[in-house]
Scaffold this motif. Structure first.
Motif, PDB file in Angstrom:
ATOM      1  N   TYR B 297      -0.287 -16.488   5.868  1.00  0.00           N
ATOM      2  CA  TYR B 297       1.355 -16.047   6.015  1.00  0.00           C
ATOM      3  C   TYR B 297       1.457 -14.589   5.537  1.00  0.00           C
ATOM      4  O   TYR B 297       2.470 -14.046   5.490  1.00  0.00           O
ATOM      5  N   MET B 298       0.343 -13.916   5.152  1.00  0.00           N
ATOM      6  CA  MET B 298       0.369 -12.417   4.704  1.00  0.00           C
ATOM      7  C   MET B 298      -0.205 -11.654   5.674  1.00  0.00           C
ATOM      8  O   MET B 298      -0.003 -10.381   5.867  1.00  0.00           O
ATOM      9  N   GLY B 299      -0.786 -12.204   6.622  1.00  0.00           N
ATOM     10  CA  GLY B 299      -1.238 -11.678   8.027  1.00  0.00           C
ATOM     11  C   GLY B 299      -0.606 -10.685   8.876  1.00  0.00           C
ATOM     12  O   GLY B 299      -1.069  -9.537   9.302  1.00  0.00           O
ATOM     13  N   TRP B 300       0.879 -10.995   8.681  1.00  0.00           N
ATOM     14  CA  TRP B 300       1.633  -9.914   9.648  1.00  0.00           C
ATOM     15  C   TRP B 300       1.825  -8.747   8.691  1.00  0.00           C
ATOM     16  O   TRP B 300       2.077  -7.716   9.540  1.00  0.00           O
ATOM     17  N   LEU B 301       1.601  -8.842   7.515  1.00  0.00           N
ATOM     18  CA  LEU B 301       1.830  -7.353   6.651  1.00  0.00           C
ATOM     19  C   LEU B 301       0.653  -6.757   6.981  1.00  0.00           C
ATOM     20  O   LEU B 301       0.833  -5.530   6.982  1.00  0.00           O
ATOM     21  N   ASP B 302      -0.555  -7.201   6.783  1.00  0.00           N
ATOM     22  CA  ASP B 302      -1.822  -6.735   7.075  1.00  0.00           C
ATOM     23  C   ASP B 302      -2.028  -6.301   8.220  1.00  0.00           C
ATOM     24  O   ASP B 302      -2.529  -4.900   8.497  1.00  0.00           O
ATOM     25  N   GLY B 303      -1.456  -6.950   9.310  1.00  0.00           N
ATOM     26  CA  GLY B 303      -1.565  -6.289  10.677  1.00  0.00           C
ATOM     27  C   GLY B 303      -0.798  -5.031  11.006  1.00  0.00           C
ATOM     28  O   GLY B 303      -1.241  -4.055  11.278  1.00  0.00           O
TER      29      GLY B 303
END
Lengths: 299, 494
Positions: B297-303
């Motif tokens: 769920y944090m992946g989109w920020l990391d991406g």
């Protein structure tokens, strides 16, 4: 209440859903203490039998091989390649390597590097991991089944070594049984994890290069890689990482990373949250959506 | 006996009226209306497993020497937070099951929120009068993501420590106040004065969950107050709700679902490894592991951080690191703002200010559906961009190609998704008989050799099967108690 029981049961899917749910819940909770006990009593990595080479087991290839230099601390011996290996080694080299590296192993500009002075250990690393001979020219050679058996590999290494006697990396035999896994863990995290990842799974680097997975390497290859620095990997000399420390790292790779204490179920490839996210979304949310679909109305 | 105790309670607390509203609440039956319940029940699982974990976890950055049962760590100096997390995994009975179940429950919690939200969005359930509940829901999503990150950071392992380091830089990237904010949060320059673990802990176990519980109560309270939406069907209008009452049918179903949800979570917790922190080791600011991703769920920020070109602005003695500030602060801010104000954007665009209790079929609102698909594509693309290295390694491609692919795909793909979805919706609306069950065609041949086709008779179940009206429970007596009417006592109607 009894009057309402039929209604309760006929509400589609509610009863089977509740039943399956309760059974699964009870099952998991009932087994969990056993699972926890299994975790704590599982043989620690120290007890896991290792496939790593030991001085007595490693060179099944030839009983003619001697080991030198007990002067080295840290349970590391070097393979003493007999002169009889040189002639067959030269033949193998000429047939498999010379077309790129040149007949005298001094390299061809723009094609292949000079091998003189790299030492038997370097040759052993590249040939025993199957990286040489190359299948295709790419940014980085890939690990594949070796074309040669152990004896042939040592013969090639002996011939290249004979061109520059005493120079370069030697072929070590690492006794990982006496290694210190705690030290190996610390050193691996500090020196290796930044590229090979903390689980040793490997990952892509810039410019098409990649840090390969360490899950197939044996302790000799790990030691040789540390000392010779193949490809993009930095070379760690004895002033940087001592023999003892290199042995500890090799032991950590072969005994812990390759046989992780996979407490808690299936390891999911050791690539962290990417795999976990897929499982959580597809298996977790996905299955529960199917349950919705099962017990809910679809009209 | 039950009658008596209920009456006793009602005489004192007046529970009958509220209880009746609750037990009589009508739930229209559709599978997609149960997605939110996954979130509700995984939240319950989170609370229960979380309480267990908090009994063993020590929120302290204080260094101790590890002496537990995991051999490769023995003798290392680790923080108490890390040591206690490894300890509760190996040396506490069923501790690892609880920790893994907690983590899986968090992944499922946020996943089901996303799916639930997509259902609400694509069926238009957020329209008047439910805009407020939509906003409450978006805030719960934000808090859920925040709390997920906080909890992920608590074990103080190498992987999550890298996340905290990134969080520090993100806070620092805010113009003018960033450095002060970061110092305030961490108690000094990175890694701070050891206060971040106890601070994250109290946020994770007390403050954020308390707000979440409050919002959850508001979310469900509004649901009861405003009643359920429903899909159009026979007998269903904007002014009624057709479905089964809370008691007994829905309660049986939803209790079954509670057990199913906890069962899936516990099965995953028992059989699928998640976040094996003993393999990662203690976080040290000078150490790093490659291939570090946050939870999904944090992946989109990391991406977003990964694909951002390295731009920065320097002037008047200040540096604004746009390469961090834009993707990690402005981008999520923009996304969440759009989500929150979407009901109002749409109402302004459609000039539709009516009450809506009947849901849309997604194809009947092609623009909204296409916009939702575009948003999901954008977030999905940025999400996949957070695993550039894993993708490059898996497909044996140069990392830079993967990176540039996402730099183009992230801005372009949403437009393609919008266009395709819009076209598909319109095609589906135009086609005859789409969504209905196909009837067999009987081919007949006359004696002259002419062929005709006749549709076969409808089979049972081809049409909508209507729910039979069910009597509401009558055993709860709502007759008000005798109210005092003597002089000096004001009579209050309840």
């Amino acid at each position: 209440m009894s009057r309402r029981l039929p209604e309760l049961l006929t509400s589609r899917g509610a009863a089977p859903a509740a039943l399956v749910g309760v059974v699964a819940l009870v099952g998991v909770v009932a087994f969990s203490p056993g699972a926890a006990r299994a975790v704590t009593t599982r043989p620690t990595p120290a007890a896991v039998s290792t496939t790593a080479t030991t001085p007595t087991a490693a060179p099944s290839a030839s009983s003619a091989i001697q080991y030198t230099s007990p002067a080295n601390p840290g349970g590391v011996f070097y393979v003493d390649l007999p002169p009889s290996f040189i002639a067959p080694g030269q033949a193998l080299y000429a047939a498999n390597c010379a077309s790129c590296h040149g007949a005298q192993a001094n390299g061809v500009t723009g094609v292949a590097p000079n091998l003189q002075g790299l030492g038997a250990g370097t040759i052993d690393f590249w040939v025993s991991t199957g990286r040489m001979p190359l299948a295709v020219t790419s940014a980085q050679a890939v690990r594949k089944p070796s074309r040669f058996n152990r004896l042939q590999t040592l013969e090639i290494a002996a011939w290249v070594q004979s061109l520059t006697p005493g120079q370069g990396t030697q072929i070590p035999v690492v006794n990982t049984n006496t290694a210190n896994l705690e030290s190996g863990n610390t050193l691996f995290t500090l020196n290796c994890a930044a590229c090979h990842t903390i689980t040793g799974a490997g990952d892509a680097l810039a410019e098409g290069a990649f840090a390969p997975s360490l899950h197939e390497a044996n302790s000799t290859q790990v030691f040789e890689a540390i000392r010779s620095g193949p490809g993009n990997m930095p070379r760690f000399g004895p002033g940087n990482i001592t023999n003892t420390e290199a042995r500890d790292i090799a032991a950590y790779v072969t005994r812990v990373l390759q046989h992780p204490t996979n407490a808690g179920g299936v390891g999911l490839g050791g690539i962290g949250p990417v795999g976990e996210g897929f499982v959580g979304l597809l298996l977790g949310v996905g299955v529960l959506m199917l349950v919705c679909f099962w017990i809910g109305d679809r009209a | 006996m039950i009658d008596k105790s209920l009456r006793w309670l009602d005489d004192r607390l007046g529970v009958a009226k509220g209880g009746r509203t609750f037990l009589d609440k009508i739930f229209p039956d559709h599978w997609s209306f149960m997605l939110g319940e996954i979130a509700l029940y995984s939240f319950v699982a989170l609370l229960l497993t979380g309480v267990f974990l908090s009994l063993y976890y020590v929120p302290s950055a204080h260094e101790v020497v590890y002496h537990g049962s995991y051999v490769p760590l023995r003798g290392q100096r680790v923080s108490e937070a890390y040591a206690s997390t490894v300890g509760l995994s190996f040396d506490v009975r069923s501790g690892l099951l609880m920790r893994q179940a907690h983590h899986w429950a968090a992944d499922i919690f946020l996943g089901s929120i996303a799916v639930h939200m997509a259902r609400v969005f694509f069926t238009g359930a957020f329209r008047k009068p439910r805009e407020f509940n939509w906003i409450v829901g978006v805030n719960m999503l934000i808090l859920g993501i925040v709390n997920g990150f906080l909890g992920y950071s608590l074990p103080d392992d190498l992987v999550s420590g890298t996340g905290i380091r990134i969080a520090y830089s993100i806070v620092e990237s805010i113009p003018l106040v960033g450095t002060y904010l970061a110092f305030f949060l961490f108690g000094g320059n990175y890694p701070g004065s050891g206060v971040i673990i106890p601070r994250f802990f109290i946020l994770h176990v007390l403050i954020v969950p308390a707000i979440l519980v409050g919002l959850l109560a508001a979310h469900l309270g509004l649901l009861v107050k405003q009643k359920h939406t429903q899909f159009a069907g026979k007998g269903r209008t904007e002014r009624n709700v057709v479905g089964t009452p809370m008691f007994p049918s829905f309660m049986a179903k939803t209790t079954g679902f509670l057990f199913m949800t906890t069962a899936v979570i516990l099965l995953l917790g028992g059989f699928a490894q998640i976040n094996p922190i003993w393999q990662f080791g203690q976080y040290q600011p000078y150490q790093i592991s490659y291939a570090v991703q946050p939870d999904w769920y944090m992946g989109w920020l990391d991406g977003a951080l990964r694909i951002m070109p390295s731009w920065e602005w320097v002037g008047w003695g200040h540096t604004i690191p746009l390469e961090v500030f834009l993707p990690a602060v402005v981008f999520p801010g923009l996304i969440f703002t759009i989500l929150m104000v979407w009901p109002f954007i749409e109402a302004r665009h459609t000039k539709d200010l009516e009450y809506h209790n009947l849901l849309d079929r997604p194809r009947d609102r092609p623009k909204r559906t296409a916009a939702g698909a575009a948003m999901l594509t954008l977030l999905g693309m940025v999400f996949f961009a957070s695993s550039t290295d894993v993708l490059a390694n898996f497909f044996q491609l140069p990392l830079i190609w993967v990176l540039w692919f996402f730099r183009f795909a992230v801005p372009i793909a949403p437009f393609i998704a919008y266009f395709l979805t819009y076209r598909i919706c319109n095609e589906m609306r135009a086609a005859e008989g789409v969504g209905q069950r196909k009837r067999a065609l009987v081919v007949m041949r006359t004696e002259e050799g002419e062929y005709t086709t006749v549709p076969s008779a409808p089979r049972p179940g081809d049409g909508h099967e209507e729910l039979e009206p069910m009597p509401v429970p009558t055993f709860i007596d709502v007759t008000p108690p005798e109210l005092a009417t003597s002089a000096g006592v004001r009579r209050v109607i309840r």
